[in-house]
Design a protein around this motif. Structure first.
Motif, mmCIF file in Angstrom:
data_model
loop_
_atom_site.group_PDB
_atom_site.id
_atom_site.type_symbol
_atom_site.label_atom_id
_atom_site.label_comp_id
_atom_site.label_asym_id
_atom_site.label_seq_id
_atom_site.Cartn_x
_atom_site.Cartn_y
_atom_site.Cartn_z
ATOM 1 N N TYR A 31 5.035 -6.035 19.038
ATOM 2 C CA TYR A 31 4.771 -5.248 17.838
ATOM 3 C C TYR A 31 3.788 -5.958 16.909
ATOM 4 O O TYR A 31 2.990 -5.316 16.227
ATOM 5 N N SER A 32 3.849 -7.279 16.886
ATOM 6 C CA SER A 32 2.886 -8.025 16.065
ATOM 7 C C SER A 32 1.469 -7.820 16.590
ATOM 8 O O SER A 32 0.513 -7.677 15.819
ATOM 9 N N TRP B 255 -3.918 -8.920 13.195
ATOM 10 C CA TRP B 255 -3.951 -9.889 12.097
ATOM 11 C C TRP B 255 -4.211 -9.214 10.755
ATOM 12 O O TRP B 255 -3.640 -9.605 9.736
ATOM 13 N N ASP B 256 -5.061 -8.211 10.759
ATOM 14 C CA ASP B 256 -5.355 -7.528 9.496
ATOM 15 C C ASP B 256 -4.120 -6.840 8.934
ATOM 16 O O ASP B 256 -3.994 -6.672 7.707
ATOM 17 N N GLY B 257 -3.215 -6.429 9.810
ATOM 18 C CA GLY B 257 -1.977 -5.833 9.336
ATOM 19 C C GLY B 257 -0.901 -6.870 9.033
ATOM 20 O O GLY B 257 -0.059 -6.660 8.156
ATOM 21 N N ILE B 258 -0.931 -8.003 9.762
ATOM 22 C CA ILE B 258 0.073 -9.053 9.564
ATOM 23 C C ILE B 258 -0.121 -9.734 8.210
ATOM 24 O O ILE B 258 0.855 -10.017 7.493
ATOM 25 N N ARG B 259 -1.369 -10.015 7.858
ATOM 26 C CA ARG B 259 -1.643 -10.801 6.655
ATOM 27 C C ARG B 259 -1.035 -10.199 5.397
ATOM 28 O O ARG B 259 -0.328 -10.889 4.661
ATOM 29 N N PRO B 260 -1.230 -8.929 5.111
ATOM 30 C CA PRO B 260 -0.612 -8.390 3.887
ATOM 31 C C PRO B 260 0.903 -8.262 3.976
ATOM 32 O O PRO B 260 1.573 -8.219 2.946
ATOM 33 N N LEU B 261 1.441 -8.207 5.207
ATOM 34 C CA LEU B 261 2.893 -8.090 5.353
ATOM 35 C C LEU B 261 3.605 -9.420 5.184
ATOM 36 O O LEU B 261 4.720 -9.489 4.666
#
Length: 521
Positions: free
Chosen positions: A44-45, A50-56
């Protein structure tokens, strides 16, 4: 020629130290099985990117949850370590009267699940919440995980070492710090690891005490969006915390071994005389028992007698009790059977590879049961649909969650069976199978029973994975208790609490009996 023989001998010894292929064939699938939740989170990660992981991940909420989680693990594990070690020393190394009785009473909190403890405290003290409350409740629930292994180790130490140190002029504090404490390192590290891993995944008690951690946040995310990327990112951070704790335990434990052929001095250590401190020590022990056992007992009895109408509905209660016992027994047997080869590999064939394989079994236990459940749901639906909504899948989740509890005891049990005894048996003409059956198993049996008891104890109180994976219509004591407390129906929850405690008592007794095997009179 004199130079080639040692080289050839070293090569032969290295070959003999390599694990058999049959053992690796048993251990590799266990490693892969334990990695399923990690693969699930990684998948899922990867989808988020990475662009979605960073703000999360890099946001104030994550920092707050990480601080709360580490604060709870640090305070509660530290309290359990200090309290468990101190109680073990008082029981095993002082002139405290009725030591066997005190050890049994001090072990009794193992039979009271943490979320029953929190249920008791918040009904006695409404409004109790926060870090301090969570630390107190979890410490009162989990300190026996340190007490039992440390007490067993103290009981088996050779008193001649301490006597030699005293003869050389060392005082009691110096003897304890420089002689006794280093020998307790393995037991203390193992017990602390159990406590810390359980705290990472604790949900019921922490949710009732309204202290936000990664686990409570993950479940809140899943309840709102089922399998959101935010929840998986939180779970990934929990896995990193688990890796950090496991690595720390390896560093603390070092390469210490506990197996020895002789029993040391054939006499007990001379107990420290308490003298006038006997009375105050007994008062302190009674106060601790009042907090750990008295408060839950008072609360459960109060709610049982508060409203007796329909409280004991045996027609509904007995099937739930039977289902819980069956699931616990199946998981206990499966965990010992699966964990034994891995523990054997870790103890008898120590290497970086075997250590990594063994420690991989700890990953799933740091993840909340809801994440383990969802990973198995996904895997079963996609690749093994016949297993979906079966008892087999539920037992698999229990094994995945609680295998570390079995591994700690199995590793210690195999460590108490010196390889030289196996070699002697083989030299006398017995086959490898006969040696294993007649020599190794009898020596490791107490640890195997303790491992099974720990798993059974955990399954009887497991909540989140059961809700996701149990076949439709399957109800356990934990799920029925949670449903009642969620509705603030404390009288209806009380019978299920009593049954969970009653079902946990035999397992707690077995742990106590195995830890005191060979105790001095």
């Amino acid at each position: 020629m004199p130079q080639t023989e040692p080289a050839a001998g070293a090569a032969v010894r290295r070959l003999r130290s390599l694990p058999p292929l049959r053992l690796l064939a048993l251990c590799v699938p266990v490693t892969a099985f334990a990695a399923v939740p990690l693969v699930f989170i990684t998948f899922y990660s990867y989808e988020v990117g990475w662009d979605g992981i960073r703000p999360l991940v890099f946001r104030p909420l994550i920092a707050e949850l990480l601080g709360n989680t580490l604060a709870l693990c640090g305070t509660a594990t530290g309290c359990c370590l200090v309290l468990g070690t101190a109680l073990a020393w008082i029981v095993e190394r002082t002139s405290l009267p009725w030591r066997g009785m005190w050890l049994a009473l001090l072990t009794a909190p193992l039979a009271i699940p943490a979320f029953i403890n929190s249920y008791a405290w918040i009904t006695v003290r409404p409004g109790l919440d926060g870090l301090a409350a969570s630390t107190i409740v979890t410490t009162l629930s989990y300190y026996p995980f340190v007490l039992l292994p440390v007490a067993a180790t103290l009981r088996g130490l050779d008193p001649a070492l301490e006597e030699s140190a005293r003869a050389l002029g060392s005082g009691p504090v110096r003897v304890f710090a420089r002689v006794v404490l280093p020998q307790l390192r393995t037991a203390m590290a193992g017990g602390a690891l159990l406590v810390a891993l359980h705290l990472l995944a604790e949900f019921g008690a922490i949710e009732q005490l309204r202290y936000p951690t990664f686990t409570t946040a993950i479940i809140a995310q899943y309840e709102s969006t089922f399998a959101s990327a935010a929840a998986n990112m939180l779970a990934a951070v929990l896995v990193l915390c688990c890796l950090a704790f496991v690595t720390l335990e390896v560093l603390v434990r070092g390469r210490a071994r506990t197996a020895r052929l002789g029993a040391g001095a054939a006499r007990p250590a001379v107990p420290a005389r308490l003298g006038w401190l006997t009375g105050p020590v007994i008062v302190l022990l009674l106060a601790l028992l009042g907090l750990a056992i008295g408060v839950p007992a008072y609360s459960v009895i109060h709610w049982l007698t508060y409203s007796t109408a329909g409280a004991w509905d045996l027609a509904a209660l007995l099937p739930v009790l039977g289902t819980t016992a069956k699931l616990g027994a199946l998981a206990a047997v499966a965990a010992v059977a699966i964990g034994f080869p891995m523990a054997w590999l870790a103890v008898r064939y120590r290497s970086i590879v075997s250590t990594v394989m063994e420690r991989s079994t700890y990953l799933a236990s740091s993840v909340p049961g809801v994440v383990v459940g969802l990973s198995l749901v996904t895997a079963s639906i996609r690749y093994a649909r016949p297993l979906y909504q079966t008892t087999t899948l539920a037992v698999a989740a229990y094994v995945m969650l609680f295998l570390p509890r079995a591994m700690v005891n199995l590793r210690a049990a195999i460590g108490q069976a010196p390889p030289t005894l196996d070699e002697a048996s083989r030299a006398l003409g017995r086959s490898a199978l006969a040696t294993f059956r007649r020599v190794t198993v009898p020596l490791a049996a107490p640890g195997m029973l303790s491992a099974a008891a720990l798993v059974f104890l955990a399954v009887t109180t497991e909540l989140t994975a059961t809700l996701l994976l149990a076949p439709t219509g399957t109800h356990t004591l934990a799920t029925e208790f949670w449903a009642a407390t969620a509705e603030i129906d404390y009288p209806r929850a009380a019978p299920y609490a009593v049954c969970m405690i009653a079902l946990s008592l035999p397992a707690a007794y077995l742990l106590l009996r195995q830890s005191t095997r060979g105790a001095r009179p």
